[in-house]
Design an enzyme around this catalytic site. Structure first.
Site, PDB file in Angstrom:
ATOM      1  N   ARG A  51       0.812  -1.217   0.000  1.00  0.00           N
ATOM      2  CA  ARG A  51       0.000   0.000   0.000  1.00  0.00           C
ATOM      3  C   ARG A  51       0.848   1.271   0.000  1.00  0.00           C
ATOM      4  O   ARG A  51       0.440   2.300  -0.521  1.00  0.00           O
ATOM      5  CB  ARG A  51      -0.870  -0.026   1.255  1.00  0.00           C
ATOM      6  CG  ARG A  51      -2.283   0.334   1.057  1.00  0.00           C
ATOM      7  CD  ARG A  51      -3.038   0.131   2.330  1.00  0.00           C
ATOM      8  NE  ARG A  51      -2.161  -0.137   3.483  1.00  0.00           N
ATOM      9  CZ  ARG A  51      -2.586  -0.322   4.713  1.00  0.00           C
ATOM     10  NH1 ARG A  51      -3.873  -0.263   4.970  1.00  0.00           N
ATOM     11  NH2 ARG A  51      -1.757  -0.572   5.707  1.00  0.00           N
ATOM     12  N   LYS A 148       0.784 -18.544   6.449  1.00  0.00           N
ATOM     13  CA  LYS A 148       0.017 -18.988   7.607  1.00  0.00           C
ATOM     14  C   LYS A 148      -0.416 -17.781   8.433  1.00  0.00           C
ATOM     15  O   LYS A 148       0.263 -16.751   8.323  1.00  0.00           O
ATOM     16  CB  LYS A 148       0.824 -19.975   8.431  1.00  0.00           C
ATOM     17  CG  LYS A 148       1.816 -19.338   9.413  1.00  0.00           C
ATOM     18  CD  LYS A 148       2.367 -20.340  10.383  1.00  0.00           C
ATOM     19  CE  LYS A 148       2.435 -19.739  11.764  1.00  0.00           C
ATOM     20  NZ  LYS A 148       3.153 -20.436  12.759  1.00  0.00           N
ATOM     21  N   HIS A 178       6.339 -23.299   6.749  1.00  0.00           N
ATOM     22  CA  HIS A 178       7.778 -23.213   6.471  1.00  0.00           C
ATOM     23  C   HIS A 178       8.552 -24.356   7.118  1.00  0.00           C
ATOM     24  O   HIS A 178       9.673 -24.649   6.712  1.00  0.00           O
ATOM     25  CB  HIS A 178       8.343 -21.842   6.855  1.00  0.00           C
ATOM     26  CG  HIS A 178       8.475 -21.633   8.321  1.00  0.00           C
ATOM     27  ND1 HIS A 178       7.459 -21.135   9.091  1.00  0.00           N
ATOM     28  CD2 HIS A 178       9.493 -21.881   9.162  1.00  0.00           C
ATOM     29  CE1 HIS A 178       7.867 -21.082  10.344  1.00  0.00           C
ATOM     30  NE2 HIS A 178       9.086 -21.521  10.415  1.00  0.00           N
ATOM     31  N   LYS A 182      12.253 -26.996   5.849  1.00  0.00           N
ATOM     32  CA  LYS A 182      13.517 -27.204   6.561  1.00  0.00           C
ATOM     33  C   LYS A 182      14.173 -28.479   6.044  1.00  0.00           C
ATOM     34  O   LYS A 182      13.509 -29.506   5.898  1.00  0.00           O
ATOM     35  CB  LYS A 182      13.274 -27.330   8.070  1.00  0.00           C
ATOM     36  CG  LYS A 182      12.946 -26.008   8.742  1.00  0.00           C
ATOM     37  CD  LYS A 182      12.715 -26.259  10.226  1.00  0.00           C
ATOM     38  CE  LYS A 182      12.192 -25.028  10.922  1.00  0.00           C
ATOM     39  NZ  LYS A 182      13.209 -24.044  11.245  1.00  0.00           N
ATOM     40  N   GLU A 216      10.952 -23.172  22.363  1.00  0.00           N
ATOM     41  CA  GLU A 216      11.538 -21.866  22.057  1.00  0.00           C
ATOM     42  C   GLU A 216      11.939 -21.192  23.364  1.00  0.00           C
ATOM     43  O   GLU A 216      11.285 -21.387  24.393  1.00  0.00           O
ATOM     44  CB  GLU A 216      10.518 -20.973  21.353  1.00  0.00           C
ATOM     45  CG  GLU A 216      10.040 -21.499  20.019  1.00  0.00           C
ATOM     46  CD  GLU A 216       8.994 -20.572  19.410  1.00  0.00           C
ATOM     47  OE1 GLU A 216       9.351 -19.801  18.521  1.00  0.00           O
ATOM     48  OE2 GLU A 216       7.830 -20.628  19.839  1.00  0.00           O
ATOM     49  N   ASP A 235      -0.973 -21.915  16.713  1.00  0.00           N
ATOM     50  CA  ASP A 235       0.234 -21.382  16.084  1.00  0.00           C
ATOM     51  C   ASP A 235       1.251 -22.473  15.762  1.00  0.00           C
ATOM     52  O   ASP A 235       2.007 -22.343  14.797  1.00  0.00           O
ATOM     53  CB  ASP A 235       0.865 -20.333  17.022  1.00  0.00           C
ATOM     54  CG  ASP A 235       1.970 -19.543  16.348  1.00  0.00           C
ATOM     55  OD1 ASP A 235       1.729 -19.054  15.229  1.00  0.00           O
ATOM     56  OD2 ASP A 235       3.073 -19.413  16.921  1.00  0.00           O
ATOM     57  N   HIS A 240       2.749 -27.035  12.409  1.00  0.00           N
ATOM     58  CA  HIS A 240       4.120 -27.566  12.397  1.00  0.00           C
ATOM     59  C   HIS A 240       4.236 -28.945  13.052  1.00  0.00           C
ATOM     60  O   HIS A 240       4.794 -29.879  12.473  1.00  0.00           O
ATOM     61  CB  HIS A 240       5.074 -26.612  13.116  1.00  0.00           C
ATOM     62  CG  HIS A 240       5.051 -25.213  12.591  1.00  0.00           C
ATOM     63  ND1 HIS A 240       4.891 -24.918  11.263  1.00  0.00           N
ATOM     64  CD2 HIS A 240       5.168 -24.019  13.220  1.00  0.00           C
ATOM     65  CE1 HIS A 240       4.921 -23.605  11.100  1.00  0.00           C
ATOM     66  NE2 HIS A 240       5.071 -23.040  12.270  1.00  0.00           N
ATOM     67  N   LYS A 331       6.767 -21.557  24.497  1.00  0.00           N
ATOM     68  CA  LYS A 331       7.648 -20.391  24.468  1.00  0.00           C
ATOM     69  C   LYS A 331       8.272 -20.215  25.853  1.00  0.00           C
ATOM     70  O   LYS A 331       7.737 -20.702  26.839  1.00  0.00           O
ATOM     71  CB  LYS A 331       6.843 -19.144  24.111  1.00  0.00           C
ATOM     72  CG  LYS A 331       6.390 -19.140  22.664  1.00  0.00           C
ATOM     73  CD  LYS A 331       5.864 -17.789  22.256  1.00  0.00           C
ATOM     74  CE  LYS A 331       5.526 -17.759  20.780  1.00  0.00           C
ATOM     75  NZ  LYS A 331       6.714 -17.839  19.908  1.00  0.00           N
TER      76      LYS A 331
HETATM   77  P1  NAP Z   1       3.241  -6.846   8.255  1.00  0.00           P
HETATM   78  O1  NAP Z   1       4.647  -6.554   8.681  1.00  0.00           O
HETATM   79  O2  NAP Z   1       2.137  -6.189   8.992  1.00  0.00           O
HETATM   80  O3  NAP Z   1       3.154  -6.465   6.712  1.00  0.00           O
HETATM   81  C1  NAP Z   1       1.917  -6.435   6.037  1.00  0.00           C
HETATM   82  C2  NAP Z   1       2.110  -6.024   4.597  1.00  0.00           C
HETATM   83  O4  NAP Z   1       0.801  -5.945   4.016  1.00  0.00           O
HETATM   84  C3  NAP Z   1       2.767  -4.654   4.410  1.00  0.00           C
HETATM   85  O5  NAP Z   1       3.630  -4.716   3.306  1.00  0.00           O
HETATM   86  C4  NAP Z   1       1.561  -3.766   4.100  1.00  0.00           C
HETATM   87  O6  NAP Z   1       1.895  -2.701   3.255  1.00  0.00           O
HETATM   88  C5  NAP Z   1       0.695  -4.705   3.319  1.00  0.00           C
HETATM   89  N1  NAP Z   1      -0.706  -4.262   3.317  1.00  0.00           N
HETATM   90  C6  NAP Z   1      -1.477  -3.975   4.388  1.00  0.00           C
HETATM   91  N2  NAP Z   1      -2.713  -3.593   3.977  1.00  0.00           N
HETATM   92  C7  NAP Z   1      -2.695  -3.653   2.634  1.00  0.00           C
HETATM   93  C8  NAP Z   1      -3.674  -3.375   1.622  1.00  0.00           C
HETATM   94  N3  NAP Z   1      -4.902  -2.976   1.905  1.00  0.00           N
HETATM   95  N4  NAP Z   1      -3.313  -3.558   0.339  1.00  0.00           N
HETATM   96  C9  NAP Z   1      -2.074  -3.968   0.013  1.00  0.00           C
HETATM   97  N5  NAP Z   1      -1.109  -4.248   0.923  1.00  0.00           N
HETATM   98  C10 NAP Z   1      -1.431  -4.072   2.210  1.00  0.00           C
HETATM   99  O7  NAP Z   1       2.941  -8.408   8.284  1.00  0.00           O
HETATM  100  P2  NAP Z   1       3.997  -9.618   8.230  1.00  0.00           P
HETATM  101  O8  NAP Z   1       4.506  -9.866   9.597  1.00  0.00           O
HETATM  102  O9  NAP Z   1       4.973  -9.381   7.146  1.00  0.00           O
HETATM  103  O10 NAP Z   1       3.039 -10.848   7.881  1.00  0.00           O
HETATM  104  C11 NAP Z   1       2.557 -11.100   6.590  1.00  0.00           C
HETATM  105  C12 NAP Z   1       1.884 -12.458   6.559  1.00  0.00           C
HETATM  106  O11 NAP Z   1       2.838 -13.465   6.873  1.00  0.00           O
HETATM  107  C13 NAP Z   1       0.753 -12.644   7.564  1.00  0.00           C
HETATM  108  O12 NAP Z   1      -0.233 -13.497   7.015  1.00  0.00           O
HETATM  109  C14 NAP Z   1       1.421 -13.362   8.725  1.00  0.00           C
HETATM  110  O13 NAP Z   1       0.513 -14.136   9.474  1.00  0.00           O
HETATM  111  C15 NAP Z   1       2.387 -14.243   7.969  1.00  0.00           C
HETATM  112  N6  NAP Z   1       3.545 -14.666   8.774  1.00  0.00           N
HETATM  113  C16 NAP Z   1       4.425 -13.737   9.229  1.00  0.00           C
HETATM  114  C17 NAP Z   1       5.526 -14.142   9.964  1.00  0.00           C
HETATM  115  C18 NAP Z   1       6.560 -13.153  10.449  1.00  0.00           C
HETATM  116  O14 NAP Z   1       7.556 -13.597  11.019  1.00  0.00           O
HETATM  117  N7  NAP Z   1       6.374 -11.869  10.240  1.00  0.00           N
HETATM  118  C19 NAP Z   1       5.713 -15.511  10.255  1.00  0.00           C
HETATM  119  C20 NAP Z   1       4.795 -16.430   9.758  1.00  0.00           C
HETATM  120  C21 NAP Z   1       3.718 -15.993   9.019  1.00  0.00           C
HETATM  121  P3  NAP Z   1       2.079  -1.206   3.798  1.00  0.00           P
HETATM  122  O15 NAP Z   1       2.909  -1.314   5.033  1.00  0.00           O
HETATM  123  O16 NAP Z   1       2.773  -0.542   2.686  1.00  0.00           O
HETATM  124  O17 NAP Z   1       0.711  -0.705   4.086  1.00  0.00           O
END
Ligand code: NAP
Length: 482
Positions: A51, A148, A178, A182, A216, A235, A240, A331
């Site tokens: 966005r 996920k 993920h 592994k 963890e 989670d 997993h 955790k």
């Molecule tokens: P995040 O840091 O909150 O990032 C979300 C992304 O979505 C940002 O790039 C944001 O863009 C974009 N976004 C939000 N609203 C939007 C919209 N209306 N249109 C287009 N783009 C939009 O989240 P994240 O931690 O990366 O997680 C992403 C996914 O991966 C989730 O499903 C989460 O459950 C999964 N996941 C994450 C992790 C982890 O370690 N982070 C681990 C396992 C799974 P802007 O910031 O530019 O608005």
């Protein structure tokens, strides 16, 4: 030994959510490493989309900063980063409106592999599927990758599957767990099905019990909001630990082929016994040893979310009836470790007499840290003084066995390249995810109906004492979490 790299065909990969934590910390560094290893063809294009109204230069700067902050690891040189940045494009899009989608469509090339990685909040998965489809971006060579969590219960997973099915075939949907990427997890299949040694013993007649541990040391940290809605059962266990259980317990698939493997995993999940109330322990860490407690971290003194689960699981099929599988994850435990330990039964008769010291054979597959395998066997204790027995470990560290310079790729590297290759073996099929929720839901439902708080365990400990009793009751004990 250097890993063999097989270049993939040219592709367009759209990372939706490219400015987010997962994209910056895992997905883009993984792609950069694949480029560094020579797997990415020169025509590969990676389009970041989110966005934020960023220029391409600003997006590249963001990616470069993250890669330079050693997030890519030692395998990435400055030249690799420069080459990787050349492959990047950026488009501002909104999942909730038509903004940016035409521009995105104009960047995509016809007739080559196209993948959309949904790295956004799960609430947006449906919007993204709808936009990709209604803007005509879903060609026959298109795949989508869904992060996920895939639903938070059976109903929501079913609804998500049904919604994705309106726009994509099952063969186009890659649901990420993920853990399956592994290297050691894949090794479970190699160990079981590429060696004659273990398979004849791999059943209730010879296996006393199996322990699966994912421990963890970290707390909920920056993910407190998400985690408090989820808990360890959703989670970790539903995905997993369930996947590890499937790979250990499944029948040999007739081929190493996506549906053959996933059919066998699904049969295991369907054969799981419902969890009896007395066979599950849930815990929540309390402040100890200078570490904050769970409720301090999430900022809600009334939270009953579990940060620890231990379960005794039965499998009702011919191979496993009578062999319990003990699962635990948590955790803020004493150590960070993931392992599977298969404990074999005692020999039917001891020729060394009743008094001989005896320890069961145990095969331990370590997923982290120090990936490898250990087999505990009995030998004669050296020296005179009769036949005294002693158990020793036949220890194999994969890093040592394969050469210390062997780089084990990160799970995301492997999985993203599998998406490009069109190989779904390491991705969960829709029916598998639903079956896992169908088994998990009653456990979570019972907790929701019960106003009792989870058992407290001190941060940095081995978990609640009741988890130890779960095994003591069966005259067994958990392996030490070290
Ligand atoms: P995040 O840091 O909150 O990032 C979300 C992304 O979505 C940002 O790039 C944001 O863009 C974009 N976004 C939000 N609203 C939007 C919209 N209306 N249109 C287009 N783009 C939009 O989240 P994240 O931690 O990366 O997680 C992403 C996914 O991966 C989730 O499903 C989460 O459950 C999964 N996941 C994450 C992790 C982890 O370690 N982070 C681990 C396992 C799974 P802007 O910031 O530019 O608005």
């Amino acid at each position: 030994m250097v890993a063999r790299v097989i270049p993939v065909d040219p592709f367009d990969l759209v990372v939706l959510g490219a400015t987010g934590d997962l994209a910056q910390r895992k997905i883009l560094p993984a792609l950069c490493r694949r480029l560094a290893e020579g797997q990415m063809p020169p025509e590969a294009q990676i389009i970041g989309a989110a966005r934020s109204a960023l220029s391409l230069a600003a997006f590249k700067e963001m990616v470069a900063d993250n890669l330079a902050a050693d997030r890519g690891g030692a395998r990435i040189s400055a030249d690799d980063i420069t080459a990787f940045l050349d492959r990047l494009e950026y488009v501002t899009i909104d999942a909730r409106s038509g903004d940016g989608w035409q521009e995105l469509g104009a960047r995509l090339r016809p007739d080559i592999t196209r993948a959309f990685y949904f790295s956004v909040a799960p609430a947006l998965f449906g919007d993204l599927a709808q936009r990709v489809s209604e803007h005509g971006l879903a060609t026959p060579q298109t795949r989508i990758v869904v992060e996920k969590p895939f639903g938070h219960d059976l109903d929501s997973a079913r609804a998500l599957n049904a919604m994705l099915a309106q726009h994509f075939t099952e063969a186009q949907i890659y649901r990420i767990d993920h853990y399956l990427g592994k290297e050691t997890v894949q090794n479970l299949m190699a160990v079981r099905f590429a060696n004659i040694l273990f398979e004849p013993l791999w059943n209730a007649r010879f296996v006393d019990h199996v322990q699966i541990t994912v421990a963890e040391t970290v707390g909920v940290g920056g993910r407190a909001d998400y985690y408090d809605q989820s808990g360890a059962m959703r989670d970790m266990v539903q995905n997993h630990l369930m996947q590890l259980l499937c790979l250990i317990a499944m029948e040999p698939p007739h081929r190493f082929d996506p549906d053959a493997v996933r059919d066998e995993k699904l049969k295991v999940i369907r054969a799981l016994d419902p969890v009896a109330p007395g066979d599950v322990v849930r815990g929540q860490y309390g402040a100890a040893a200078g570490l904050p407690g769970y409720i301090d971290e999430v900022g809600d003194a009334r939270s009953h979310t579990e940060s620890y689960v231990a379960l005794k699981v039965g499998i009702s099929n011919w191979r496993w009836k009578g062999t319990p599988f003990y699962l635990r994850t948590g955790k803020r435990l004493a150590a960070r470790t993931s392992e599977i330990a298969v404990t074999f039964r005692d020999p039917p008769h001891s020729i060394f007499g009743e008094d001989a010291e005896w320890r069961e054979n145990v095969l331990v597959i370590r997923l982290q840290p120090n990936e490898g395998m250990t087999l505990r066997v009995m030998i004669k204790e050296p020296g005179p003084g009769g036949m005294r027995l002693k158990d020793v470990a036949l220890d194999m560290s994969f890093a040592k066995a394969l050469g210390d310079d062997m780089q084990i790729p990160d799970a995301y590297e492997r999985l993203i390249m599998d998406v490009i290759r069109g190989n779904q073996t390491l991705f969960m099929r829709g029916d598998e995810v639903e079956a896992a929720w169908a088994w998990t839901d009653p456990v979570i439902g019972a907790w929701t109906a019960d106003a009792t708080a989870p058992l407290s365990y001190p941060a940095g400990s081995d978990g609640p004492e009741a988890a130890a009793r779960l095994l003591q009751r069966d005259e067994r004990q958990w392996r030490e979490v070290r």
